[in-house]
Motif scaffolding. Structure first.
Motif, mmCIF file in Angstrom:
data_model
loop_
_atom_site.group_PDB
_atom_site.id
_atom_site.type_symbol
_atom_site.label_atom_id
_atom_site.label_comp_id
_atom_site.label_asym_id
_atom_site.label_seq_id
_atom_site.Cartn_x
_atom_site.Cartn_y
_atom_site.Cartn_z
ATOM 1 N N GLY A 26 0.817 -1.212 0.000
ATOM 2 C CA GLY A 26 0.000 0.000 0.000
ATOM 3 C C GLY A 26 0.847 1.257 0.000
ATOM 4 O O GLY A 26 2.077 1.194 0.059
ATOM 5 N N MET A 27 0.182 2.398 -0.068
ATOM 6 C CA MET A 27 0.899 3.662 -0.176
ATOM 7 C C MET A 27 1.683 3.955 1.086
ATOM 8 O O MET A 27 2.814 4.435 1.014
ATOM 9 N N GLN A 28 1.096 3.695 2.251
ATOM 10 C CA GLN A 28 1.789 3.958 3.516
ATOM 11 C C GLN A 28 3.034 3.094 3.628
ATOM 12 O O GLN A 28 4.072 3.549 4.116
ATOM 13 N N HIS A 105 -4.618 -3.650 -6.174
ATOM 14 C CA HIS A 105 -4.255 -2.936 -4.946
ATOM 15 C C HIS A 105 -3.469 -1.681 -5.274
ATOM 16 O O HIS A 105 -3.743 -0.597 -4.736
ATOM 17 N N ILE A 108 -5.780 0.966 -6.729
ATOM 18 C CA ILE A 108 -6.699 1.527 -5.735
ATOM 19 C C ILE A 108 -5.935 2.455 -4.796
ATOM 20 O O ILE A 108 -6.424 3.514 -4.419
ATOM 21 N N ALA A 109 -4.710 2.053 -4.460
ATOM 22 C CA ALA A 109 -3.880 2.919 -3.615
ATOM 23 C C ALA A 109 -3.661 4.266 -4.294
ATOM 24 O O ALA A 109 -3.700 5.319 -3.642
ATOM 25 N N CYS A 111 -5.721 5.641 -6.545
ATOM 26 C CA CYS A 111 -7.007 6.336 -6.541
ATOM 27 C C CYS A 111 -7.229 7.062 -5.221
ATOM 28 O O CYS A 111 -7.747 8.183 -5.194
ATOM 29 N N ALA A 112 -6.816 6.431 -4.133
ATOM 30 C CA ALA A 112 -7.033 7.035 -2.815
ATOM 31 C C ALA A 112 -6.236 8.324 -2.659
ATOM 32 O O ALA A 112 -6.614 9.198 -1.884
ATOM 33 N N GLU A 113 -5.154 8.441 -3.394
ATOM 34 C CA GLU A 113 -4.309 9.633 -3.277
ATOM 35 C C GLU A 113 -4.593 10.672 -4.349
ATOM 36 O O GLU A 113 -4.049 11.785 -4.299
ATOM 37 N N VAL A 114 -5.441 10.304 -5.305
ATOM 38 C CA VAL A 114 -5.758 11.232 -6.396
ATOM 39 C C VAL A 114 -6.184 12.620 -5.895
ATOM 40 O O VAL A 114 -5.720 13.629 -6.426
ATOM 41 N N PRO A 115 -7.005 12.708 -4.862
ATOM 42 C CA PRO A 115 -7.421 14.043 -4.432
ATOM 43 C C PRO A 115 -6.297 14.865 -3.809
ATOM 44 O O PRO A 115 -6.429 16.074 -3.663
ATOM 45 N N HIS A 116 -5.192 14.210 -3.449
ATOM 46 C CA HIS A 116 -4.147 14.911 -2.706
ATOM 47 C C HIS A 116 -2.846 15.073 -3.487
ATOM 48 O O HIS A 116 -1.971 15.812 -3.066
ATOM 49 N N GLN A 124 -4.699 9.489 -13.539
ATOM 50 C CA GLN A 124 -6.052 8.938 -13.490
ATOM 51 C C GLN A 124 -6.907 9.506 -14.614
ATOM 52 O O GLN A 124 -7.645 8.783 -15.282
#
Lengths: 216, 216
Positions: A26-28, A105, A108-109, A111-116, A124
DNA sequence: TAGTAGATTGACCCATTGGTCAATAAATAG
DNA sequence: CTATTTATTGACCAATGGGTCAATCTACTA
């Protein structure tokens, strides 16, 4: 070749490792140290080729997507009819080489950071645009009107996104076959049954199987 | 009331703040310090009520989902026919109070961690199961056969997932109306047009509007 | 009013993170 | 063979992370 080439290869290696780490932890969990460990090199070596961690991950994502794109292009070149082009896109998006939980995975990781992260946002956007555009032009060429083609492309790309999400979340042990079956069910209700479409589907499915088995 | 109550309220406050921070800054940006700042309390105070950061985020997610669930239950109680129950689920999932980019960010952030955090995996599983089950029973009761109801529920839940993903990624400025329109188009092709279904849809849409406007 | 349980917090700790830098090793060019 | 570029790395750094703890402070209870 020489120095330029070795630098290029090394960048690719690190980027590849970075994507694997991203998919795995994952990203973390994607730290420079872990990426370095994953290649056997040192953390400082990674930073010699990538100014940033974000830069590294960005190229990792772009590189990973490039493999899917190449597969898609190869199939699109062989496809001759609109429906064949349509199924080329579908098959490429569910190719056994890419449609795997770990790879999902990674995406999706992202995608979760796309807004930031603006860089991820751009990646994306271009991926979505390409998919939608390809689906739209293929559907339009089958003879249906513009609005139907557009909404059809929207629905299909929506399903593809949902199926990738599910692949990552491993809901119902989703595999390539079930995913394409899901798509097909909606395609059938949207556009009806036709021998032409059916033959296009079987042709591209076989082609996808041949291409991917050869690659591996 | 007294001590027990205050502890309960405080936990809710912190959890609420945690979800807001999660939606705003993503999983990486959700630090104990930020959550504390967001409430005006200290970091140590947050940890007085939650043993872990993960524990905090877990309750934050559960609490956030509870609001959507309550809305859904309220509408389900009013619905009388199978199709009304079906649209109750749809409307609840696209309620203006919950179907917002920031909230979607929070859920996508959770999805990205599902493979790495067992607690999140559990949350995700129960949410999906509930959605699928509700859709399935509603569709089955409309008179179609089991396999059609099952695959229909699968397709619809897939679309819902895709639309939430897109809401978070803010593709095409997706709003509640477009999302439900997308769903409706597929529902129509899957189950045909019928006056009964149409009236059920308009009734539940109106009900959803009434409920949410009252709430706000 | 005294005592006690719970609330709140600042100070602190240790591990880890992304990132810098200067030194060294290797390879290529002239 | 020499010089210069490039690769690689260990040592180092400041910042931040989650988490602990003892010390207050508050409010209820007997």
């Amino acid at each position: 070749m020489g120095r330029r080439s070795i630098a290029h290869i090394r960048r690719e290696e690190f980027a590849h490792a970075a994507f694997e780490v991203l998919a795995l932890h994952g990203m973390q969990g994607t730290t420079l140290q872990r990426v370095a460990d994953h290649t056997g090199a040192s953390k400082a070596s990674v930073l010699h080729y990538f100014s940033n961690k974000q830069n590294l991950i960005e190229t990792a994502l772009r590189q990973s997507n490039a493999t899917l794109r190449k597969e898609a292009v190869a199939m699109m070149n062989i496809a001759t009819t609109p429906w064949e082009r349509f199924y080329a896109i579908i098959e490429a998006n569910f190719s056994p080489t890419t449609f795997q939980p770990e790879i999902a995975h990674g995406w999706i990781a992202m995608c979760a950071e796309v807004p930031h992260v603006a860089q991820f946002q751009r990646i994306q956007t271009v991926i979505y645009s390409r998919l939608h555009c390809n689906l739209f032009t293929a559907l339009l060429a089958t003879g249906i009107d513009r609005t139907a083609a557009d909404s059809g492309a929207e629905t299909i790309s929506l399903l593809i996104d949902g199926l990738w999400l599910r692949c990552g979340l491993q809901i119902g042990g989703l595999n390539r076959q079930e995913a394409t079956a899901q798509i097909e069910r909606v395609v059938e209700t949207l556009f009806g049954k036709s021998a032409e479409r059916q033959s296009a589907k079987t042709k591209m499915t076989a082609l996808a199987a041949a291409l991917t088995s050869r690659a591996q």
